[in-house]
Design a protein around this motif. Structure first.
Motif, mmCIF file in Angstrom:
data_model
loop_
_atom_site.group_PDB
_atom_site.id
_atom_site.type_symbol
_atom_site.label_atom_id
_atom_site.label_comp_id
_atom_site.label_asym_id
_atom_site.label_seq_id
_atom_site.Cartn_x
_atom_site.Cartn_y
_atom_site.Cartn_z
ATOM 1 N N ALA A 170 3.815 -1.638 -46.435
ATOM 2 C CA ALA A 170 4.662 -2.458 -45.577
ATOM 3 C C ALA A 170 5.580 -1.583 -44.714
ATOM 4 C CB ALA A 170 5.488 -3.406 -46.424
ATOM 5 N N VAL A 171 5.929 -2.096 -43.536
ATOM 6 C CA VAL A 171 6.779 -1.337 -42.614
ATOM 7 C C VAL A 171 8.260 -1.607 -42.833
ATOM 8 C CG1 VAL A 171 5.002 -1.229 -40.827
ATOM 9 C CG2 VAL A 171 6.636 -3.129 -40.838
ATOM 10 N N ALA A 172 8.611 -2.651 -43.608
ATOM 11 C CA ALA A 172 10.029 -3.007 -43.752
ATOM 12 C C ALA A 172 10.405 -3.194 -45.209
ATOM 13 C CB ALA A 172 10.340 -4.274 -42.965
ATOM 14 N N TRP A 173 11.546 -2.618 -45.572
ATOM 15 C CA TRP A 173 12.162 -2.807 -46.880
ATOM 16 C C TRP A 173 13.498 -3.502 -46.619
ATOM 17 C CZ3 TRP A 173 10.706 0.017 -51.657
ATOM 18 C CH2 TRP A 173 9.443 0.623 -51.541
ATOM 19 N N ALA A 197 22.637 -4.358 -57.324
ATOM 20 C CA ALA A 197 21.392 -4.489 -58.088
ATOM 21 C C ALA A 197 20.365 -5.376 -57.392
ATOM 22 C CB ALA A 197 21.697 -5.046 -59.476
ATOM 23 N N THR A 198 20.727 -5.979 -56.280
ATOM 24 C CA THR A 198 19.790 -6.869 -55.581
ATOM 25 C C THR A 198 18.584 -6.075 -55.098
ATOM 26 O OG1 THR A 198 21.616 -8.274 -54.826
ATOM 27 C CG2 THR A 198 19.490 -8.491 -53.690
ATOM 28 N N PRO A 199 17.380 -6.481 -55.506
ATOM 29 C CA PRO A 199 16.195 -5.717 -55.087
ATOM 30 C C PRO A 199 15.809 -5.994 -53.631
ATOM 31 C CG PRO A 199 15.523 -7.618 -56.369
ATOM 32 C CD PRO A 199 17.034 -7.600 -56.395
ATOM 33 N N LYS A 200 15.202 -4.986 -52.997
ATOM 34 C CA LYS A 200 14.658 -5.161 -51.665
ATOM 35 C C LYS A 200 13.278 -5.808 -51.784
ATOM 36 C CE LYS A 200 16.842 -0.877 -50.071
ATOM 37 N NZ LYS A 200 16.624 0.455 -49.445
ATOM 38 N N TYR A 201 12.861 -6.449 -50.738
ATOM 39 C CA TYR A 201 11.496 -6.961 -50.707
ATOM 40 C C TYR A 201 10.771 -6.303 -49.540
ATOM 41 C CZ TYR A 201 13.203 -10.124 -47.022
ATOM 42 O OH TYR A 201 13.741 -10.645 -45.877
ATOM 43 N N ARG A 202 9.478 -6.105 -49.727
ATOM 44 C CA ARG A 202 8.668 -5.416 -48.724
ATOM 45 C C ARG A 202 7.905 -6.441 -47.891
ATOM 46 N NH1 ARG A 202 5.483 -0.440 -51.387
ATOM 47 N NH2 ARG A 202 5.196 -0.044 -49.163
ATOM 48 N N VAL A 203 7.824 -6.182 -46.598
ATOM 49 C CA VAL A 203 7.106 -7.093 -45.720
ATOM 50 C C VAL A 203 6.433 -6.268 -44.620
ATOM 51 C CG1 VAL A 203 9.160 -7.499 -44.314
ATOM 52 C CG2 VAL A 203 7.291 -9.151 -44.261
ATOM 53 N N ASP A 204 5.216 -6.653 -44.289
ATOM 54 C CA ASP A 204 4.407 -5.901 -43.319
ATOM 55 C C ASP A 204 4.246 -6.705 -42.040
ATOM 56 O OD1 ASP A 204 2.971 -3.818 -42.322
ATOM 57 O OD2 ASP A 204 1.230 -4.047 -43.635
ATOM 58 N N LEU A 205 3.637 -6.078 -41.057
ATOM 59 C CA LEU A 205 3.312 -6.771 -39.815
ATOM 60 C C LEU A 205 2.162 -7.745 -40.061
ATOM 61 C CD1 LEU A 205 3.423 -3.761 -37.312
ATOM 62 C CD2 LEU A 205 5.201 -5.461 -37.723
ATOM 63 N N VAL A 206 2.126 -8.799 -39.297
ATOM 64 C CA VAL A 206 1.072 -9.787 -39.463
ATOM 65 C C VAL A 206 -0.288 -9.141 -39.200
ATOM 66 C CG1 VAL A 206 1.242 -10.570 -37.054
ATOM 67 C CG2 VAL A 206 0.286 -12.090 -38.794
ATOM 68 N N GLY A 207 -1.202 -9.318 -40.149
ATOM 69 C CA GLY A 207 -2.528 -8.719 -40.032
ATOM 70 C C GLY A 207 -2.605 -7.281 -40.473
ATOM 71 N N GLY A 208 -1.473 -6.686 -40.867
ATOM 72 C CA GLY A 208 -1.444 -5.273 -41.247
ATOM 73 C C GLY A 208 -0.900 -4.409 -40.121
ATOM 74 N N THR A 209 -0.352 -3.256 -40.487
ATOM 75 C CA THR A 209 0.314 -2.399 -39.500
ATOM 76 C C THR A 209 -0.619 -1.939 -38.392
ATOM 77 O OG1 THR A 209 1.920 -1.618 -41.139
ATOM 78 C CG2 THR A 209 1.607 -0.259 -39.177
ATOM 79 N N LEU A 210 -1.757 -1.352 -38.768
ATOM 80 C CA LEU A 210 -2.642 -0.781 -37.748
ATOM 81 C C LEU A 210 -3.205 -1.838 -36.803
ATOM 82 C CD1 LEU A 210 -3.931 1.751 -36.601
ATOM 83 C CD2 LEU A 210 -5.789 1.502 -38.264
#
Length: 379
Positions: A76-79, A89-102
Motif C-alpha cells: 500500500a502507498v498510504a499508512w 497506541a492507535t494503529p495505522k491502517y494501510r490503503v493502496d491506490l484503486v487497482g493497485g499502485t502500478l
C-alpha cells in the motif's frame, strides 16, 4: 529559506511545502500544492483514487514507454491514522491506490501524457511513493509524502539512466479531519512529470545521452610554428634539411619513418553528436637520416613518396568512416577499428612500395608508383 512555508489552509488542516534537493544535481524544487482538501471525519476505507489531470502535459521530447514499480515495499502507498480521537497506541491502517499502485500510476500517467512514439521512449521507475501519518504532541496528525522517480531512456540493449526526481510534502490535520490523499499523490506525480519535462526540454539539444544522431567532421591538422614533427601538407614538401638524425649504418642512402594519428573532439549540437576528427599523417625530423652522398633529387622524391603514402592511408581512413553507420551508443568503436585497419594498411603499403621499387633502385617501377600516388592524391 524557511523550513516550512504554509501554502494552503482548510479549517485547521495545514499543508506545507518543503524544499527538496535533487541528488547529484544541486537543484532545488519547491513543491506547492494547490487543491481542495476534504475536511471530513470519515475514514478512508476503500482504495485511494488519483484525481484526473486537469490538462495534458505539453511534451515535445519524450513519451512514456513504460513504468516499473521498483519500490522496496510494493504494498500500500498510504499508512494513515483514522479520523477520530487518537492515542499513541492507535494503529495505522494501510490503503493502496484503486487497482493497485502500478496500474493506477500507469493510467494516471497515460492520461497526463498520451504517447507520441515519434519522440524518445522513456521508462519511469517508481523508487518511492508513500504517505505516512504520525500522531504529534498536542493531538495533531502530521502527514509526510515522499516520492522518488527515476527516468531512463529506453534502449535496444541496456536502458540509460537520465535523472532522478525526489520530492515530498508535509501536512498537518486535526484528529477529526482527513487529508485528500488522492489529490496529494496525484499532484506529486504530476510535479515529477513536469520536472522531467522541463529538464529534457533544456537538455535535448546538448546532452549526449539524448543525442539522436552522429555527424563526422574532418580537418587536416597543422602545427604552427612547426616543431620537430612535420604534419603532411601538399604545400610542404620534404627537403634535405628535414633529415636531422645521424646517418645509420645501413646499405640504404636515406630513410624516413612517417606514421598516422588522429585527434578527436566531441560536441553535441542540436541533438547531434558532432565528432571532429583531426587527420594527422606525420613525420618526425629527428627520425629521418641521409648519408652525405645520398642527397639527390631522385632519392628525396623516393622518401617523399613514403610520406605521401601515409597521406593516402589517412584519406582511406576518412572514406571508410564516412561509409560507417555510426550510432549514438557506439561511434568510437568503429573509429578505433578503422584506425587499426588503416595502421595495418600503412605498413603493408610501405613494404609493398619498397619491395616493388627495390627501395628506389628500380627506376621504372619508381615512376609507376609516382604516377599512381599523384593520381590518387589529386584533389
Amino acid at each position: 529559506m524557511f523550513d516550512n512555508m504554509f501554502v494552503c489552509v482548510c479549517r485547521s488542516i495545514l499543508v506545507s511545502a518543503r524544499i527538496y534537493r535533487f541528488a547529484g544535481k544541486g537543484l532545488k524544487l519547491l513543491i506547492i500544492l494547490f487543491f481542495p482538501l476534504f475536511c471530513n471525519a470519515q475514514k478512508i476505507n476503500g482504495p485511494i483514487v488519483l484525481t484526473a489531470p486537469q490538462f495534458l502535459l505539453p511534451a515535445n521530447e519524450f513519451y512514456i514507454a513504460g513504468i516499473v514499480d521498483d519500490r522496496d515495499d510494493r504494498g500500500a502507498v498510504a499508512w494513515l491514522l483514522p479520523a477520530a480521537q487518537l492515542t499513541p497506541a492507535t494503529p495505522k491502517y494501510r490503503v493502496d491506490l484503486v487497482g493497485g499502485t502500478l496500474p493506477a500510476v500507469k493510467e494516471y500517467m497515460g492520461k497526463s501524457l498520451p504517447p507520441d512514439k515519434t519522440l524518445r521512449p522513456v521508462i519511469i521507475h517508481i523508487k518511492k511513493l508513500m504517505v505516512d501519518e504520525t500522531l504529534q504532541p498536542g493531538g495533531k496528525v502530521e502527514g509526510k509524502l515522499s516520492i522518488v522517480l527515476s527516468f531512463w531512456l529506453k534502449k535496444d540493449d541496456d536502458d540509460l539512466r537520465l535523472i532522478d526526481y525526489r520530492g515530498g510534502a508535509n501536512y498537518t490535520r486535526g484528529t477529526g479531519q482527513q487529508m485528500d490523499v488522492g489529490g496529494l499523490l496525484s499532484n506529486s506525480l504530476r510535479a515529477g512529470l513536469l520536472y522531467f519535462n522541463s529538464w529534457i526540454d533544456k537538455q535535448a539539444g546538448g546532452n549526449i545521452k539524448l543525442a539522436k544522431g552522429v555527424k563526422l567532421i574532418f580537418s587536416d591538422y597543422a602545427e604552427q610554428p612547426e616543431g620537430d614533427t612535420i604534419y603532411y601538407s601538399a604545400k610542404r614538401r620534404l627537403s634535405w634539411d628535414d633529415f636531422q638524425q645521424r646517418p645509420l649504418a645501413s646499405k640504404y642512402e636515406a630513410e624516413v619513418f612517417p606514421s598516422i594519428a588522429y585527434g578527436e573532439h566531441v560536441e553535441v549540437v542540436k541533438g547531434i553528436i558532432n565528432v571532429h576528427i583531426n587527420l594527422k599523417p606525420y613525420l618526425p625530423k629527428s627520425a629521418c637520416w641521409v648519408k652525405d652522398g645520398g642527397r639527390t633529387p631522385y632519392n628525396l622524391n623516393h622518401e617523399q613518396r613514403h610520406f605521401d603514402i601515409v597521406k593516402l592511408v589517412m584519406e582511406h581512413f576518412k572514406q571508410h568512416l564516412l561509409k560507417e553507420r555510426l550510432t549514438v551508443d557506439n561511434y568510437d568503436g568503429p573509429i578505433n577499428v578503422d584506425y587499426l585497419d588503416s595502421f595495418r594498411e600503412m605498413n603493408d603499403l610501405q613494404k609493398q612500395y619498397d619491395d616493388e621499387t627495390n627501395h628506389g633502385l628500380n627506376v621504372s617501377v619508381q615512376e609507376e608508383w609516382n604516377k599512381k600516388i599523384d593520381k590518387e592524391l589529386k584533389p
